[in-house]
Every structure is written in structure tokens, then in C-alpha cells.
Design a protein around this motif. Structure first.
Motif, PDB file in Angstrom:
ATOM      1  N   ARG A   1      40.478  56.332  39.581  1.00  8.85           N
ATOM      2  CA  ARG A   1      41.142  55.297  38.804  1.00  8.85           C
ATOM      3  C   ARG A   1      40.560  53.933  39.148  1.00  8.85           C
ATOM      4  O   ARG A   1      40.273  53.646  40.309  1.00  8.85           O
ATOM      5  N   TRP A   2      40.428  53.113  38.092  1.00  9.45           N
ATOM      6  CA  TRP A   2      39.897  51.764  38.250  1.00  9.45           C
ATOM      7  C   TRP A   2      41.003  50.755  37.927  1.00  9.45           C
ATOM      8  O   TRP A   2      41.815  50.966  37.033  1.00  9.45           O
ATOM      9  N   TYR A   3      40.979  49.609  38.666  1.00  2.60           N
ATOM     10  CA  TYR A   3      41.998  48.578  38.488  1.00  2.60           C
ATOM     11  C   TYR A   3      41.327  47.212  38.365  1.00  2.60           C
ATOM     12  O   TYR A   3      40.272  46.947  38.959  1.00  2.60           O
ATOM     13  N   LEU A   4      41.988  46.328  37.632  1.00  2.00           N
ATOM     14  CA  LEU A   4      41.576  44.930  37.539  1.00  2.00           C
ATOM     15  C   LEU A   4      42.396  44.134  38.522  1.00  2.00           C
ATOM     16  O   LEU A   4      43.624  44.149  38.487  1.00  2.00           O
ATOM     17  N   GLN A   5      41.718  43.387  39.432  1.00  5.44           N
ATOM     18  CA  GLN A   5      42.392  42.642  40.474  1.00  5.44           C
ATOM     19  C   GLN A   5      42.440  41.139  40.203  1.00  5.44           C
ATOM     20  O   GLN A   5      43.402  40.464  40.542  1.00  5.44           O
ATOM     21  N   GLY A   6      41.363  40.580  39.586  1.00  9.74           N
ATOM     22  CA  GLY A   6      41.358  39.130  39.366  1.00  9.74           C
ATOM     23  C   GLY A   6      40.289  38.700  38.383  1.00  9.74           C
ATOM     24  O   GLY A   6      39.459  39.496  37.917  1.00  9.74           O
ATOM     25  N   PHE A   7      40.338  37.385  38.059  1.00 12.65           N
ATOM     26  CA  PHE A   7      39.432  36.778  37.090  1.00 12.65           C
ATOM     27  C   PHE A   7      38.656  35.648  37.772  1.00 12.65           C
ATOM     28  O   PHE A   7      39.160  34.980  38.683  1.00 12.65           O
ATOM     29  N   TYR A   8      37.459  35.420  37.269  1.00 12.11           N
ATOM     30  CA  TYR A   8      36.652  34.291  37.681  1.00 12.11           C
ATOM     31  C   TYR A   8      36.696  33.224  36.588  1.00 12.11           C
ATOM     32  O   TYR A   8      36.587  33.548  35.403  1.00 12.11           O
ATOM     33  N   ALA A   9      36.842  31.968  36.970  1.00 13.99           N
ATOM     34  CA  ALA A   9      36.935  30.905  35.976  1.00 13.99           C
ATOM     35  C   ALA A   9      35.611  30.709  35.266  1.00 13.99           C
ATOM     36  O   ALA A   9      34.551  30.900  35.830  1.00 13.99           O
TER      37      ALA A   9
ATOM     38  N   TYR B   1      34.173  45.616  43.104  1.00 10.87           N
ATOM     39  CA  TYR B   1      32.966  45.238  42.360  1.00 10.87           C
ATOM     40  C   TYR B   1      33.233  43.963  41.583  1.00 10.87           C
ATOM     41  O   TYR B   1      34.382  43.691  41.178  1.00 10.87           O
ATOM     42  N   VAL B   2      32.168  43.191  41.388  1.00 11.88           N
ATOM     43  CA  VAL B   2      32.178  42.109  40.406  1.00 11.88           C
ATOM     44  C   VAL B   2      31.576  42.679  39.135  1.00 11.88           C
ATOM     45  O   VAL B   2      30.418  43.118  39.119  1.00 11.88           O
ATOM     46  N   ALA B   3      32.389  42.679  38.064  1.00  7.12           N
ATOM     47  CA  ALA B   3      31.970  43.278  36.793  1.00  7.12           C
ATOM     48  C   ALA B   3      31.963  42.221  35.702  1.00  7.12           C
ATOM     49  O   ALA B   3      32.598  41.160  35.825  1.00  7.12           O
ATOM     50  N   GLU B   4      31.239  42.529  34.625  1.00  5.88           N
ATOM     51  CA  GLU B   4      31.139  41.598  33.494  1.00  5.88           C
ATOM     52  C   GLU B   4      31.696  42.271  32.245  1.00  5.88           C
ATOM     53  O   GLU B   4      31.390  43.424  31.944  1.00  5.88           O
ATOM     54  N   SER B   5      32.541  41.485  31.535  1.00  2.21           N
ATOM     55  CA  SER B   5      33.113  41.933  30.266  1.00  2.21           C
ATOM     56  C   SER B   5      32.575  41.055  29.154  1.00  2.21           C
ATOM     57  O   SER B   5      32.467  39.822  29.315  1.00  2.21           O
ATOM     58  N   ALA B   6      32.249  41.664  28.025  1.00  3.43           N
ATOM     59  CA  ALA B   6      31.723  40.896  26.898  1.00  3.43           C
ATOM     60  C   ALA B   6      32.740  39.895  26.377  1.00  3.43           C
ATOM     61  O   ALA B   6      32.365  38.845  25.840  1.00  3.43           O
ATOM     62  N   GLU B   7      34.025  40.168  26.515  1.00  5.81           N
ATOM     63  CA  GLU B   7      35.055  39.275  25.982  1.00  5.81           C
ATOM     64  C   GLU B   7      35.715  38.430  27.074  1.00  5.81           C
ATOM     65  O   GLU B   7      36.011  37.255  26.847  1.00  5.81           O
ATOM     66  N   ALA B   8      35.982  38.993  28.278  1.00  3.22           N
ATOM     67  CA  ALA B   8      36.734  38.294  29.325  1.00  3.22           C
ATOM     68  C   ALA B   8      35.845  37.639  30.372  1.00  3.22           C
ATOM     69  O   ALA B   8      36.359  36.931  31.251  1.00  3.22           O
ATOM     70  N   GLY B   9      34.559  37.841  30.361  1.00  2.00           N
ATOM     71  CA  GLY B   9      33.683  37.240  31.355  1.00  2.00           C
ATOM     72  C   GLY B   9      33.644  38.040  32.643  1.00  2.00           C
ATOM     73  O   GLY B   9      33.719  39.278  32.630  1.00  2.00           O
ATOM     74  N   LEU B  10      33.544  37.335  33.776  1.00  3.06           N
ATOM     75  CA  LEU B  10      33.435  37.992  35.068  1.00  3.06           C
ATOM     76  C   LEU B  10      34.816  38.425  35.550  1.00  3.06           C
ATOM     77  O   LEU B  10      35.787  37.658  35.507  1.00  3.06           O
ATOM     78  N   LEU B  11      34.879  39.668  36.039  1.00  2.08           N
ATOM     79  CA  LEU B  11      36.122  40.244  36.526  1.00  2.08           C
ATOM     80  C   LEU B  11      35.917  40.800  37.935  1.00  2.08           C
ATOM     81  O   LEU B  11      34.788  41.113  38.338  1.00  2.08           O
ATOM     82  N   TRP B  12      37.018  40.924  38.621  1.00  2.00           N
ATOM     83  CA  TRP B  12      37.003  41.544  39.960  1.00  2.00           C
ATOM     84  C   TRP B  12      37.783  42.833  39.850  1.00  2.00           C
ATOM     85  O   TRP B  12      39.003  42.825  39.610  1.00  2.00           O
ATOM     86  N   ILE B  13      37.123  43.950  39.996  1.00  2.00           N
ATOM     87  CA  ILE B  13      37.744  45.248  39.825  1.00  2.00           C
ATOM     88  C   ILE B  13      37.522  46.073  41.085  1.00  2.00           C
ATOM     89  O   ILE B  13      36.674  45.744  41.929  1.00  2.00           O
ATOM     90  N   PHE B  14      38.301  47.131  41.199  1.00  2.00           N
ATOM     91  CA  PHE B  14      38.089  48.040  42.318  1.00  2.00           C
ATOM     92  C   PHE B  14      38.371  49.468  41.873  1.00  2.00           C
ATOM     93  O   PHE B  14      39.120  49.728  40.922  1.00  2.00           O
ATOM     94  N   ARG B  15      37.724  50.383  42.579  1.00  2.00           N
ATOM     95  CA  ARG B  15      37.900  51.811  42.376  1.00  2.00           C
ATOM     96  C   ARG B  15      38.704  52.353  43.536  1.00  2.00           C
ATOM     97  O   ARG B  15      38.404  52.098  44.706  1.00  2.00           O
ATOM     98  N   GLU B  16      39.769  53.082  43.212  1.00  2.00           N
ATOM     99  CA  GLU B  16      40.630  53.651  44.218  1.00  2.00           C
ATOM    100  C   GLU B  16      40.051  54.980  44.694  1.00  2.00           C
ATOM    101  O   GLU B  16      39.895  55.915  43.911  1.00  2.00           O
ATOM    102  N   ARG B  17      39.700  55.059  45.952  1.00  2.00           N
ATOM    103  CA  ARG B  17      39.123  56.278  46.493  1.00  2.00           C
ATOM    104  C   ARG B  17      40.225  57.212  46.979  1.00  2.00           C
ATOM    105  O   ARG B  17      41.241  56.751  47.522  1.00  2.00           O
ATOM    106  N   PRO B  18      40.059  58.497  46.814  1.00  2.00           N
ATOM    107  CA  PRO B  18      41.088  59.439  47.272  1.00  2.00           C
ATOM    108  C   PRO B  18      41.152  59.464  48.793  1.00  2.00           C
ATOM    109  O   PRO B  18      40.188  59.155  49.490  1.00  2.00           O
ATOM    110  N   LEU B  19      42.339  59.813  49.318  1.00  2.00           N
ATOM    111  CA  LEU B  19      42.528  59.841  50.763  1.00  2.00           C
ATOM    112  C   LEU B  19      41.715  60.948  51.407  1.00  2.00           C
ATOM    113  O   LEU B  19      41.105  60.766  52.452  1.00  2.00           O
ATOM    114  N   ALA B  20      41.700  62.131  50.784  1.00  2.00           N
ATOM    115  CA  ALA B  20      40.919  63.243  51.347  1.00  2.00           C
ATOM    116  C   ALA B  20      39.437  63.028  51.072  1.00  2.00           C
ATOM    117  O   ALA B  20      39.048  62.557  50.013  1.00  2.00           O
ATOM    118  N   ARG B  21      38.627  63.422  52.019  1.00  2.00           N
ATOM    119  CA  ARG B  21      37.197  63.118  51.918  1.00  2.00           C
ATOM    120  C   ARG B  21      36.531  63.885  50.791  1.00  2.00           C
ATOM    121  O   ARG B  21      35.648  63.369  50.104  1.00  2.00           O
TER     122      ARG B  21
END
Length: 456
Positions: free
Chosen positions: A448-456, A421-441
Motif C-alpha cells: 500500500r502507498w500513502y501520500l504524506q505531504g506536499f511541496y510548495a 519517496y519524492v514523487a511527481e504528479s502531473a497535476e499536483a506537482g511534487l509529493l512526498w509519499i511512502f510505501r508501507e512495508r509488511p512486518l514479516a520479511r
């Protein structure tokens, strides 16, 4: 028929010294060089023979062809001598007269001295007692008696000289793979001594590459050890070093520098007696492009040549270059590899996975951020919302990725099943995050959510 006989002056080589003899190409290489002018090339005694009747007009005539042969001498330190004739024997005889600085007789071939005919050299004394000192005087003898007394070879040579019998020669051909062997003039105990003799093989390689219109990518120099045991230890019969280039090349100076650097790191287990150079990999040669602009014609070595020398001198793993990898996972789209290794596709991935990943890699997603974290950062949760400087608002997504299932640890470890997802933070601006899906259906594990990168 029209023949050209060529011979390289040994006296000029002796005057030029050992360096000239070292740069002299091998006899096979000299034949390959002549194949660029005519397909009919052979060695006859001490001369290289070219039959040019069918192609001389393509070179502007006989005089123009002779000038080109002399000007493009592959051994400039050795003087090239040439002569012409209607048959190979006549051209060779006139060449021998030229080497002895004797004038041509008025009648050809009847007036040629008998010692210029190879087939008669074993019978010169007997023929002289019969009063025969020229080709014509021997040809006037009775055919039957001449053949019985001196053998059929002499009579056949005279028939060829007068055009009464067709010539037959073993024409030289260009091999598909370069491989040349050379006996060393003395046992070599150090790498510089090997390099001194390897220059002849490199000169032959350059001639072969030009004739084949190919560029060298990988070479192997092998030397034969003169001892089977040394200090009680069994030795291998040979040792070798391999040289690779980033781009196809015909540059003899560059190949010589690379081989010198490689040999400087090698240790001879015993004195060497033979050298062999062979091509491991070649590519079609597209030729060198030139430009009239001064900024395009800079002096010095090109970048890839410098990288190749540094890789040989410092080690392949010390000079690395980035390589694009066909992988949907953002952290695995680039890998580092030795600069000398050719770029290859991901062989571990199944064909379908490679095809899909390469298609996506060729068209990068516009929403990918310019700054990626070295490792994804686990985010804190506010209920069901991830937080980074406050709760995040998801703007774009999800972009679902399922990758990494085809490889092991070297391909990135466990499979990745993520929703980006492209998400917005009030302090850090635009972020690139992802949600880890479980292996079993239908597993009910913690999301769990992770931060992957930043947008300038």
C-alpha cells in the motif's frame, strides 16, 4: 574584632500599619540577608549581630558598610537602627543607648550603664544597693565574691567585654532548601486571608534566593487545618497548592501573583492556623540582562509570565505549547503539552533509539515537505504505480524508516516500517509519499502507498 548590632524599629512598623508588619521578613530571613556582608552573623537578644573585622575593607570601610546596610534594608517600612563596638556586648549596649536616645559615655566599656548588659539585668537591684551602676564599677568587685554572689555568667560577660575571654556564638548558616513555617495571627477561613500572611514567607524566599543565587521554579504552600473533623467527615491534617514557573525567577511580585491565582481556585476544608512555604525546585540564577535599546525594554509583563498566570487561572491543559519529539516518523515529530511542564526527552524510547532520533531531529532532512497531511492518504494503484491525479513518477528515494517499536498507544501506536519517496504528479506537482512495508520479511501481502505531504 569589630561588631555591628542591628535592630528594626517596632514603633515604625506600628505607625505604618498592618501592611508593614505583613511585609516584614522573618528573623531567619533577616539573618540570611546579613550573610551577604559577612559569614559571621548571629542573633543576640533583640539584635542581629555581624562580626565584620575580616571583611569590612571589602565594603570600603566601616562607614561605607554601615551606609550600605541602612540603604539596603530588607524591611523598608521598618526603620533600621545600628551601632558598632569592639565586642558584641559593647555593640549591643551602644545600640540600646541609641534606641533610648541616650548619649554614649566617655569611657567604653567601663562607663556603660549596667542595665545595658543582659547578664546583669537580673541583679540590678542588688548591684544598685552595692553602689554599682556601670560596667566598670561591677568589674572592680572581687572576682571570687562576684561569681559566688551573682553567678559565673555575669563575670564571664565582663571578661568578654574587656577582651579577656574569646566570644562564642552559634553562627547562622544558609539552608540548602528553603522551608519556612509561620503561625497565623488569627484563623484563616478564606484564600485571601492566607495570602495576606504568605507575603512574609515570600519575602523570606526572595532573600534566600538572592543569597543562594538561585531562581525559583516550583514552590509549595501548605496550611495546617485547625479541625480534624467537619460535618462528620475526617479532614486531612494539611492542604497545599503548588506553583510552577516556566523560567527561574526571583521576582517577588510575579510569585505573589501566581500564588494569588492558585489560592483563588482553592477551597479551605477548615480554618487554617499555620502556613509553610518550601521550595520544590530551583535553578542557578544567571541574573537579568538589560539593554539600552528602547525596543528591548518594553513595559508590561514578559510572555512567559503571562502564560504562567493564564495556566494557573484557566487550567494547565488549556494553555498548550508545541514540543519537538525525538521520532523519525513525520507525523510524530511534534506533540502538545501544558506550557508549565518542562521539556523532557522521550523516556519511553530506549537510550539508543532516543540518541539516533535526537541526532536526526537536530538535523532535519532537507527533503521533508513543508506541508504534512494530518493523516496519511491511501493512494489508488495503477498496476504497481501509485496514483494521485494520474500515475506518479518517483524521483528521490527510498528513505527507509523503522520507528515506533519502543512505545505503546501514547507513543503513536504500532511500529512504522516505511520507504519514503519524492514523487511527481502531473497535476499536483511534487509529493512526498511512502510505501508501507509488511512486518514479516517474506510476507506476500498487498503493498500500500500513502501520500504524506506536499511541496510548495
Amino acid at each position: 574584632m569589630h561588631w555591628i548590632a542591628l535592630q528594626w524599629s517596632l514603633e515604625a512598623q506600628a505607625e505604618a500599619g498592618a501592611a508593614a508588619a505583613d511585609a516584614m521578613p522573618t528573623p531567619e530571613a533577616l539573618g540570611w540577608w546579613a550573610l551577604r556582608y559577612t559569614p559571621h552573623v548571629c542573633w543576640l537578644d533583640e539584635a542581629l549581630m555581624l562580626e565584620v573585622s575580616a571583611c569590612e575593607r571589602l565594603w570600603g570601610g566601616r562607614s561605607s558598610l554601615m551606609r550600605q546596610l541602612l540603604n539596603e534594608n530588607p524591611a523598608p517600612a521598618a526603620a533600621l537602627r545600628g551601632a558598632q563596638g569592639a565586642t558584641s556586648l559593647e555593640a549591643l549596649a551602644r545600640l540600646r543607648l541609641f534606641v533610648r536616645d541616650e548619649k554614649r559615655p566617655p569611657e567604653i566599656p567601663a562607663g556603660l550603664p549596667l542595665d545595658t548588659l543582659s547578664a546583669a539585668r537580673g541583679h540590678l537591684d542588688a548591684l544598685a544597693r552595692l553602689g554599682c551602676r556601670s560596667w566598670g564599677e561591677v568589674a572592680a568587685l572581687p572576682r571570687g565574691g562576684l561569681s559566688r554572689r551573682f553567678g559565673a555568667e555575669l563575670r564571664a560577660a565582663l571578661d568578654i567585654a574587656w577582651g579577656l575571654r574569646p566570644e562564642s556564638h552559634a553562627w547562622l548558616t544558609l539552608p540548602d532548601v528553603f522551608e519556612q513555617k509561620l503561625e497565623l495571627p488569627a484563623l484563616a477561613e478564606t484564600a485571601p486571608e492566607l495570602m495576606w500572611s504568605a507575603n512574609r514567607l515570600l519575602s523570606a524566599l526572595q532573600i534566600w534566593l538572592r543569597a543562594r543565587q538561585r531562581g525559583a521554579r516550583a514552590l509549595e504552600l501548605e496550611w495546617t487545618l485547625d479541625l480534624k473533623r467537619f460535618n462528620g467527615v475526617n479532614l486531612p491534617p494539611t492542604q497545599q497548592v503548588a506553583v510552577r514557573t516556566a523560567e527561574p525567577t526571583q521576582d517577588l511580585a510575579h510569585l505573589r501573583r501566581l500564588l494569588s491565582e492558585k489560592l483563588a481556585l482553592a477551597t479551605l476544608a477548615a480554618p487554617a492556623s499555620w502556613l509553610k512555604l518550601r521550595s520544590l525546585e530551583t535553578d542557578p540564577w544567571a541574573g537579568a540582562s538589560t539593554s539600552f535599546l528602547p525596543e528591548d525594554n518594553r513595559k508590561g509583563d514578559r510572555l512567559h509570565e503571562m502564560v504562567e498566570r493564564l495556566s494557573v487561572r484557566l487550567g494547565a491543559m488549556q494553555v498548550l505549547v508545541p514540543r519537538a519529539r525525538a521520532d523519525h516518523r513525520a507525523g510524530h515529530t511534534q506533540a502538545w503539552q501544558p506550557a508549565l511542564r518542562s521539556v523532557q526527552p522521550d523516556r519511553a524510547a530506549p537510550p539508543r533509539a532516543r540518541k539516533e532520533a535526537q541526532a536526526e531531529a537536530s538535523q532535519p532532512d532537507a527533503i521533508y515537505p513543508p506541508w504534512l497531511l494530518p493523516q496519511p492518504l491511501l493512494l489508488e494503484m495503477d498496476g504497481e504505480r501509485p496514483c494521485y491525479g494520474g500515475p506518479l513518477s518517483r524521483l528521490i528515494g527510498p528513505q527507509r524508516v523503522e520507528a515506533g517499536w519502543w512505545g505503546g498507544e501514547e507513543e503513536g501506536g504500532q511500529p512504522a516500517m516505511r520507504d519514503y519517496y519524492v514523487a511527481e504528479s502531473a497535476e499536483a506537482g511534487l509529493l512526498w509519499i511512502f510505501r508501507e512495508r509488511p512486518l514479516a520479511r517474506f510476507s506476500a501481502g498487498e503493498v500500500r502507498w500513502y501520500l504524506q505531504g506536499f511541496y510548495a
